[in-house]
Motif scaffolding. Structure first.
Motif, PDB file in Angstrom:
ATOM      1  N   CYS A 205       6.556  22.684 -64.842  1.00 29.81           N
ATOM      2  CA  CYS A 205       6.730  21.942 -63.591  1.00 29.81           C
ATOM      3  C   CYS A 205       6.075  20.569 -63.670  1.00 29.81           C
ATOM      4  O   CYS A 205       6.644  19.560 -63.198  1.00 29.81           O
ATOM      5  CB  CYS A 205       6.144  22.740 -62.423  1.00 29.81           C
ATOM      6  SG  CYS A 205       6.968  24.316 -62.112  1.00 29.81           S
ATOM      7  N   ILE A 206       4.884  20.494 -64.266  1.00 27.65           N
ATOM      8  CA  ILE A 206       4.167  19.218 -64.346  1.00 27.65           C
ATOM      9  C   ILE A 206       4.898  18.221 -65.236  1.00 27.65           C
ATOM     10  O   ILE A 206       5.067  17.047 -64.884  1.00 27.65           O
ATOM     11  CB  ILE A 206       2.731  19.453 -64.865  1.00 27.65           C
ATOM     12  CG1 ILE A 206       1.905  20.170 -63.806  1.00 27.65           C
ATOM     13  CG2 ILE A 206       2.064  18.135 -65.246  1.00 27.65           C
ATOM     14  CD1 ILE A 206       0.563  20.649 -64.300  1.00 27.65           C
ATOM     15  N   GLY A 209       8.108  17.055 -63.539  1.00 24.58           N
ATOM     16  CA  GLY A 209       7.758  16.162 -62.435  1.00 24.58           C
ATOM     17  C   GLY A 209       7.279  14.806 -62.911  1.00 24.58           C
ATOM     18  O   GLY A 209       7.656  13.768 -62.355  1.00 24.58           O
ATOM     19  N   ALA A 210       6.440  14.796 -63.957  1.00 30.03           N
ATOM     20  CA  ALA A 210       5.945  13.532 -64.498  1.00 30.03           C
ATOM     21  C   ALA A 210       7.094  12.682 -65.040  1.00 30.03           C
ATOM     22  O   ALA A 210       7.114  11.454 -64.869  1.00 30.03           O
ATOM     23  CB  ALA A 210       4.923  13.800 -65.602  1.00 30.03           C
ATOM     24  N   ARG A 211       8.051  13.333 -65.693  1.00 32.05           N
ATOM     25  CA  ARG A 211       9.209  12.604 -66.220  1.00 32.05           C
ATOM     26  C   ARG A 211      10.006  11.958 -65.100  1.00 32.05           C
ATOM     27  O   ARG A 211      10.467  10.815 -65.220  1.00 32.05           O
ATOM     28  CB  ARG A 211      10.083  13.570 -67.022  1.00 32.05           C
ATOM     29  CG  ARG A 211      11.294  12.915 -67.685  1.00 32.05           C
ATOM     30  CD  ARG A 211      10.879  11.978 -68.785  1.00 32.05           C
ATOM     31  NE  ARG A 211      12.034  11.409 -69.459  1.00 32.05           N
ATOM     32  CZ  ARG A 211      11.969  10.383 -70.300  1.00 32.05           C
ATOM     33  NH1 ARG A 211      10.811   9.824 -70.566  1.00 32.05           N
ATOM     34  NH2 ARG A 211      13.058   9.936 -70.886  1.00 32.05           N
ATOM     35  N   LYS A 212      10.164  12.672 -63.989  1.00 32.98           N
ATOM     36  CA  LYS A 212      10.934  12.123 -62.868  1.00 32.98           C
ATOM     37  C   LYS A 212      10.232  10.947 -62.207  1.00 32.98           C
ATOM     38  O   LYS A 212      10.876  10.012 -61.724  1.00 32.98           O
ATOM     39  CB  LYS A 212      11.197  13.224 -61.836  1.00 32.98           C
ATOM     40  CG  LYS A 212      12.220  14.256 -62.312  1.00 32.98           C
ATOM     41  CD  LYS A 212      12.520  15.282 -61.230  1.00 32.98           C
ATOM     42  CE  LYS A 212      13.597  16.262 -61.711  1.00 32.98           C
ATOM     43  NZ  LYS A 212      13.900  17.286 -60.676  1.00 32.98           N
ATOM     44  N   PHE A 213       8.890  10.995 -62.174  1.00 33.83           N
ATOM     45  CA  PHE A 213       8.132   9.909 -61.553  1.00 33.83           C
ATOM     46  C   PHE A 213       7.730   8.831 -62.560  1.00 33.83           C
ATOM     47  O   PHE A 213       6.904   7.974 -62.247  1.00 33.83           O
ATOM     48  CB  PHE A 213       6.884  10.471 -60.859  1.00 33.83           C
ATOM     49  CG  PHE A 213       7.179  11.226 -59.604  1.00 33.83           C
ATOM     50  CD1 PHE A 213       7.448  10.554 -58.419  1.00 33.83           C
ATOM     51  CD2 PHE A 213       7.220  12.619 -59.598  1.00 33.83           C
ATOM     52  CE1 PHE A 213       7.726  11.260 -57.252  1.00 33.83           C
ATOM     53  CE2 PHE A 213       7.501  13.326 -58.451  1.00 33.83           C
ATOM     54  CZ  PHE A 213       7.758  12.638 -57.264  1.00 33.83           C
TER      55      PHE A 213
END
Length: 487
Positions: A205-206, A209-213
């Motif tokens: 999940c991290i 999520g980091a890739r998307k942000f």
């Protein structure tokens, strides 16, 4: 000069990518590594524009690295501090008092976050930074095979950690208690499995999520794994071992747990076959994590032998912190160097400016290269970070923490020595591993975190011992002065 190196020199134009301002490009379908099964190739669907990757990497500065790393690092440190408080509390539980070898299990089991979860986070971060999980179908395959791999490794290493603890404990004990052996094995296997499952899902999940942000997951995934890894692992170990301790008369219960979870490993192995590189790790990647577990077990011996001695009061509190911080920082650096090499070079061929296996320490910490910049940032975080964590511990457990200024200075010095050694060894080991066409994410982090556990526990015990000797000497000097003063 071999053919691969000649080709690389021609592609690089004898210059570093930082100087050219251009990334090292690779054509789709080009072999990226040689293995026992032949060369690996990456299909067109997994490739992204190299310029985008190179641009993202070159935009990082000391400030941007520091900003991205500091918050997760502090969050991780607070988690490690809470883990220290928990360990200090758990050591007085009946199961830990009765089964001393459980304390020997703590470093290798907690170290699983370095052997497995941090390695998983590093692999996923590299996959994210190289665009391999941007495609939804490829993302599911990569994530599923990685999680299955972690479950196989957790089950086997958990069982081996218990065996190692029993063997090391048998050296100093003549009696053999089969009930305690079963409790130790079942607790270790179940703890490793549940902790790895929970942390593995969290890492996925991290990273996504980091890739998307558009945040570099190398900077945040491993610290968060460290922050929650110790808390989750220690809590599960305490609860599971206490449950088996309450049902110690039901000898079949511990045997059933071990048999069931070991029997599930072929299922996870079949799931891991979805990805050939993951299957390669499953076949040939056991040596690093097993050796790292053995190294951590020696740290566990130090902990179990010192934790109950009065001159080492507070050993249980600070062990997770100094071991966790060292492993956390070196995992970040290893993951970053690995990503750097995956982008700019091919496995088996080192860039021209990284040809030396034993680089000058000054170039590791004092040059203008991106990996040297990150090493300085991570080294700078050691002293302020440990001071903050020490203060937190002192506010929570003031009666259990020494207030000696000598100890604080020795502790900070020991932590700085530990991280400096680990960061330099990370540079060396990643170069050697890459030169051998092995994946640094899977082969270096286990060794380094295991060594961090041993260094951290050993240096911490030395700090307590030196502080006790200095205080004893001061007390003897004051007594001798009182005796020598005439009435």
């Amino acid at each position: 000069m071999d053919r691969a190196e000649t080709r690389q020199r021609r592609l690089e134009g004898f210059d570093r990518p930082e100087e050219l301002g251009l990334p090292h490009t690779q054509s789709p379908g080009r072999p990226i590594a040689a293995s026992e099964d032949g060369p690996w190739t990456i299909p067109d669907s997994q490739w992204v524009a190299p310029k985008q990757l190179g641009t993202e990497l070159s935009k990082e500065t000391t400030l941007s690295i520091g900003v991205q790393v500091t918050l997760p690092f502090l969050f991780a440190g607070l988690g490690l501090s809470m883990a220290g408080v928990l360990l200090n509390y758990f050591q007085h539980w009946p199961v830990f008092v009765e089964v001393k070898d459980l304390l020997t299990l703590v470093p290798p089991l907690v170290g699983l976050k370095g052997n497995l979860e941090m390695t998983l986070a590093s692999r996923l971060s590299t996959a994210a930074n190289t665009g391999q999980i941007d495609d939804p179908q490829e993302q599911h395959r990569v994530i599923g095979s990685n999680l299955a791999l972690v479950q196989v490794q957790a089950t086997i290493v958990g069982l081996l950690a218990a065996v190692a603890a029993l063997l090391l404990g048998a050296v100093s004990s003549e009696e053999v208690d089969f009930a305690k052996m079963g409790l130790l094995c079942a607790s270790s296997v179940l703890t490793a499995f549940l902790a790895s499952l929970a942390l593995g899902i969290l890492m996925v999940c991290i990273v996504i999520g980091a890739r998307k942000f558009r945040v570099n997951p190398d900077n945040i995934a491993t610290p968060i794994a460290a922050s929650l890894g110790d808390l989750i692992t220690l809590s599960i170990l305490a609860l599971v071992s206490s449950f088996f301790y309450r049902h110690k008369d039901s000898w079949y219960l511990t045997l059933l747990v071990c048999v069931v979870f070991v029997a599930l490993t072929p299922v996870w192995g079949i799931m891991a076959k979805q990805s050939p590189p993951i299957m390669k790790i499953l076949k040939f990647g056991w040596f690093p994590i097993i050796l790292a577990m053995v190294i951590s077990s020696f740290g566990g011996i130090i902990l179990s032998k010192t934790v109950s001695e009065p001159q080492y009061q507070g050993m249980a509190i600070f062990t997770p912190i100094i071991c966790g911080v060292g492993g956390n920082l070196v995992a970040i650096q290893t993951s970053r160097i690995s990503t750097y090499l995956h982008i700019w070079s091919t496995p088996g061929v080192l860039p021209l400016w990284m040809k030396k296996f034993w680089p000058n320490p000054c170039s590791t910490f004092c040059s203008s290269e991106i990996n040297s910049m990150s090493a300085r940032v991570l080294l700078f975080l050691v002293i302020p970070g440990h001071l903050i964590f020490f203060l937190v511990i002192y506010l929570i457990e003031g009666h259990s923490v020494t207030s000696s200024k000598t100890f604080v200075v020795l502790y900070l010095l020991a932590s700085l020595i530990q991280v400096t050694i680990l960061l330099y060894l990370a540079e060396v080991m990643v170069r050697v591993t890459w030169h051998q066409a092995l994946d640094p994410d899977s082969h270096c982090i286990p060794y380094l975190t295991g060594l961090g556990d041993l260094l951290g526990t050993g240096l911490l015990a030395l700090c307590f011992l030196l502080d006790w000797l200095l205080r004893s000497k001061a007390e003897l000097d004051s007594l001798s002065e009182l005796v020598s003063v005439p009435p």
